[in-house]
Design an enzyme around this catalytic site. Structure first.
Site, PDB file in Angstrom:
ATOM      1  N   ALA A  84      -7.047   9.111 -45.559  1.00  0.00           N
ATOM      2  CA  ALA A  84      -5.795   8.356 -45.519  1.00  0.00           C
ATOM      3  C   ALA A  84      -5.753   7.311 -46.634  1.00  0.00           C
ATOM      4  O   ALA A  84      -5.916   7.648 -47.803  1.00  0.00           O
ATOM      5  CB  ALA A  84      -5.588   7.710 -44.148  1.00  0.00           C
TER       6      ALA A  84
ATOM      7  N   LYS B  71     -10.236  18.975 -46.781  1.00  0.00           N
ATOM      8  CA  LYS B  71     -10.505  17.683 -47.427  1.00  0.00           C
ATOM      9  C   LYS B  71     -11.733  17.764 -48.330  1.00  0.00           C
ATOM     10  O   LYS B  71     -11.772  17.202 -49.429  1.00  0.00           O
ATOM     11  CB  LYS B  71     -10.694  16.596 -46.368  1.00  0.00           C
ATOM     12  CG  LYS B  71      -9.386  16.254 -45.656  1.00  0.00           C
ATOM     13  CD  LYS B  71      -9.624  15.321 -44.492  1.00  0.00           C
ATOM     14  CE  LYS B  71      -8.323  14.911 -43.823  1.00  0.00           C
ATOM     15  NZ  LYS B  71      -8.534  14.274 -42.531  1.00  0.00           N
TER      16      LYS B  71
ATOM     17  N   GLY C 188      -3.863   8.025 -39.262  1.00  0.00           N
ATOM     18  CA  GLY C 188      -2.772   7.263 -38.653  1.00  0.00           C
ATOM     19  C   GLY C 188      -1.623   7.116 -39.625  1.00  0.00           C
ATOM     20  O   GLY C 188      -1.839   6.992 -40.832  1.00  0.00           O
TER      21      GLY C 188
END
Ligand code: ASP
Ligand code: MG
Length: 800
Positions: free
Chosen positions: A591, A663, A782
């Site tokens: 993130a 990732k 998030g």
């Protein structure tokens, strides 16, 4: 004494006219003055148009009647002027032709009427004015349409004439016109009343010429085009000359010269804003570095090329002589040292004539193939940056290229400071914005098209709205969102978005193609374009390359573009490079954590990265951090994670390890490894029999997972915990690395073992850091941290 000059526009509307009277009234109370006027409004154009109608035997009566019927012509007796005009037009209509002498006599009536009308109104206001016809003292040669004033004679006559005026009155003098010694009416060239005013100031040794226009003064760029253009308060005569394109004739060398000669300052003022101090142009030294950008439109670029021209003497002279003979004046000229060709600009209206003239001149050379082509490129514009030299032009130039504007021609003056660029007309406005913004350090506008307005995208848009003002104040960057879309619909806005954007997108979004987004940006001359992909759409990445090719930088939280085939990965980067564009995707892994940027920098600086290992998934982090230390069944922990919104709607997407694999692949490719997704060894944590059922069925029987994980937990050594890690290892100098994702036991006292909550953690091992890895740790998932991460990418691009 002050000379006040009022242009046609200042006299055209009732409101402006009232202002003129007020201004004159105020000035007469402070100073002695003389006033010079142009014809009212567009009178000169109208008189000329009627003349051509008469010549072509068309109906000139109707427009002539309309002209006479203008309200400002009703206030006084203008019978003399109208009768004369009527006669002249009649004659022209009969002869079907006119001479320049007749034309001058006709056009002159505009200024004569104007001075009479203004004088009448002044008298009505009790201001003692007298209409003065400049033909009494402006003696010219007989070049009709462009007459030369005989200065010495005119000066003498002027001063005698003005001595004869009553000291209680002041003159309202006709601009633009004069007369030959024989008394024939002449004009000084279009817009000539500025010249008249300058001459009068010189002849009467005035202490200032105040030229009242419809603008506040001279600006750093045309304020109609550039909203944050700034007014220039003071200029030196020398610079004014370079700025001639702005005020056209006001600043023309010919107009300035009489003022320079007698050192009379010129002030440019606005009739409608008389309190403003305008721009003062004088011989006073001004702060260095006055800069201003002008644009000349309707220009064509002509290029003459020939192999046989190399080193031949006299070609250039022939080009310019031929053009001069045809009355064509040349703007910017460019010739390379090879002398194989010559490029120059001319006014668009003269372009095809110029080509004809050159074709004729070089007929023989065409035959002998010494000249190959005479190429005409219409619709270009010249941007001139006055006060700018090459020492500091790197930034504006880079900004131009970044915005996909490559000048067709570049020119700088040898002495003085002046740079000119020839660009396509369609690019002119954007180029002006970009250069103006760079030179004046004015707020840089970043234009954003945001795709994906779900959780991450929507949060980002709200974050931008919330901090736009602060960013503008702190960093001089204005973030402007011009499009919000998803993979299906888009909503465009010219004015930018408001807090109400969700509703507007829902109501006004329309199906679109990416070409429409590109055209919108183009039509609105938007610079510094960024397209942001916050979708999770596979289809959307097809748009990346077209966007890059049309001047967009890219930012995405969408991971797909970086994990599809290595082929696409490479092609995209090639396009980015070719188009000087950037692609940032810091949020693809961890993130908002500064991971990708760190790895990029280490790698770029030659640091040998030997291994990367970490917890790549916030959801798996949470699940195993809890499960390892709590005495709860796996299904209960998983249920809690689902309830907290930490997992995908189907938690198998997390537990399958695919997301961690993607990732890992993104980091590997950052290190120039050419791995494909299929080559990653992914440990799928879903027992085979639970892998293919539908989501509701799976969610209904999470306990089925318990025995599998219970067994793993039982086998744990004391003081160890479970972690699902991604690891990149092998000889990372080779083309491919080893990429694995797996559930492992780690000692509790290590960094990995200490991890809490849903944090991510990355260990970067390098040669110089040895056994101690660089550790980057923090909230790695998030919507709000991801949106912040995307925001960070926007600011990173904006700073470049
Ligand atoms: N009325 C003339 C023109 O329009 C002269 C001037 O306005 O300065 O060209
Ligand atoms: Mg005019």
């Amino acid at each position: 004494m002050k000379i006040l000059k009022f242009g046609g526009k200042s006299l055209a509307s009732g409101q402006a006219f009232d202002q003129v009277i007020q201004i004159i009234k105020d000035k007469t109370e402070q100073d002695t003055i003389a006033v010079v006027v142009s014809a009212i409004g567009d009178t000169t154009d109208v008189l000329e148009a009627i003349l051509d109608l008469a010549k072509n035997q068309a109906d000139y009566h109707t427009p002539f009647l309309a002209f006479q019927g203008k309200s400002y012509h009703q206030t006084i007796d203008l019978k003399e002027e109208f009768t004369l005009l009527q006669k002249l037009y009649e004659g022209v209509s009969l002869l079907e032709d006119y001479s320049l002498k007749i034309k001058d006599l006709i056009l002159a009536q505009g200024e004569i009427i104007s001075s009479k009308v203004l004088t009448h109104h002044l008298l009505q206001h009790g201001i003692q004015a007298v209409a003065v016809d400049s033909r009494h003292f402006f003696v010219t040669d007989s070049t009709f349409g462009q007459a030369q004033v005989q200065e010495d004679l005119s000066k003498a006559k002027t001063s005698i004439y003005f001595k004869g005026l009553s000291p209680q009155t002041f003159a309202v003098v006709t601009g633009f016109i004069g007369a030959t010694e024989k008394g024939e009416t002449t004009t000084l060239g279009r817009n000539g009343s500025n010249y008249s005013a300058a001459l009068l100031a010189n002849f009467l040794q005035a202490d200032e010429l105040q030229n009242y226009t419809h603008v506040d003064g001279i600006y750093t760029a045309n304020p109609d085009w550039v909203k944050n253009a700034q007014k220039i308060d003071e200029l030196h005569f020398d610079d004014a000359n370079e700025l001639a394109h702005f005020g056209a004739s006001i600043l023309h060398a010919k107009t300035i010269l009489p003022l320079v000669e007698s050192n009379i300052p010129l002030r440019i003022l606005n009739t409608l804003n008389p309190k403003n101090t305008g721009t003062l142009i004088s011989s006073r030294p001004t702060a260095a570095g006055i800069k201003s950008i002008s644009v000349q439109s309707d220009i064509a670029l002509i290029q003459l090329e020939g192999r046989g021209l190399l080193g031949i003497v006299g070609i250039d002279a022939r080009i310019f002589t031929a053009l001069a003979q045809a009355g064509i004046s040349v703007g910017i000229i460019s010739q390379g040292s090879s002398e194989r060709g010559l490029g120059f600009t001319v006014e668009q209206t003269k372009a095809s004539r110029a080509v004809e003239v050159l074709q004729k001149e070089f007929q023989a050379e065409f035959q002998s193939k010494d000249v190959d082509t005479i190429h005409l490129l219409p619709d270009v514009a010249i941007l001139s940056i006055i006060g700018q030299d090459l020492t500091t032009f790197d930034k504006p130039y880079t900004a131009l290229v970044k915005n996909k504007i490559t000048p067709l021609l570049f020119h700088n003056t040898v002495t003085g400071k002046n740079i000119s660029l020839v660009v396509r007309q369609e690019d002119a406005k954007k180029a002006l914005h970009v250069i103006h913004g760079q030179i004046f350090g004015i707020t840089k506008k970043i234009n954003l098209a945001i795709f994906g307005h779900g959780l991450v995208g929507g949060t980002l848009i709200d974050q931008i709205l919330a901090s736009a003002t602060a960013i503008a104040a702190k960093k001089n960057i204005a973030l402007h969102i011009f499009a919000i879309g998803n993979s299906k619909k888009v909503w465009f806005t010219e004015t930018g978005i408001t807090a109400n954007w969700r509703q507007e997108v829902a109501q006004e979004g329309v199906p679109y193609t990416i070409e429409e987004v590109i055209s919108f940006a183009k039509e609105h001359h938007l610079e510094n374009l960024i397209a942001i992909d916050n979708t999770a759409s596979q289809a959307f990445i097809e748009h990346y390359i077209p966007l890059v090719q049309h001047g967009f930088d890219l930012i995405s939280s969408n991971k797909i573009a970086n994990t599809v085939s290595y082929d696409f990965y490479k092609t995209l980067r090639k396009e980015l490079k070719a188009n000087h564009k950037e692609y940032l995707y810091e949020t693809n892994v961890g993130a908002g954590l500064p991971l990708i940027d760190t790895i990029k920098l280490l790698h770029l600086s030659g640091e040998n990265i030997t291994k990367i290992k970490g917890i790549f998934s916030g959801s798996l982090s949470y699940i195993f951090n809890q499960y390892s230390v709590q005495d709860k069944p796996f299904s209960t922990v998983l249920q809690e994670a689902i309830a907290k919104g930490y997992t995908e709607p189907d938690p198998r997407e997390d537990l399958s390890g695919n997301d961690v694999g993607r990732k890992l692949l993104i980091l590997a490719r950052e290190l120039d490894l050419q791995n494909e997704l299929e080559e990653i060894q992914i440990e799928n944590l879903i027992p085979l029999e639970l892998q293919s059922m539908d989501t509701p069925t799976f969610l209904a029987q999470l306990e089925q997972l318990n025995p599998y994980f219970e067994k793993i937990k039982q086998a744990l050594q004391p003081d160890t915990v479970l972690r699902y890690v991604g690891e990149l290892s092998g000889d990372l100098q080779q083309d491919k690395g080893i990429l694995e994702t797996k559930l492992i036991a780690v000692p509790l006292h290590t960094a990995l073992g200490q991890l809490q909550g849903s944090d991510s953690l990355f260990e970067i091992y390098t040669e110089s850091y040895g056994e101690n890895p660089i550790i980057i740790q923090g909230a790695g998932a998030g919507a709000s941290v991801t949106a912040r991460g995307v925001f960070g990418d926007i600011l990173r691009l904006a700073d470049k």
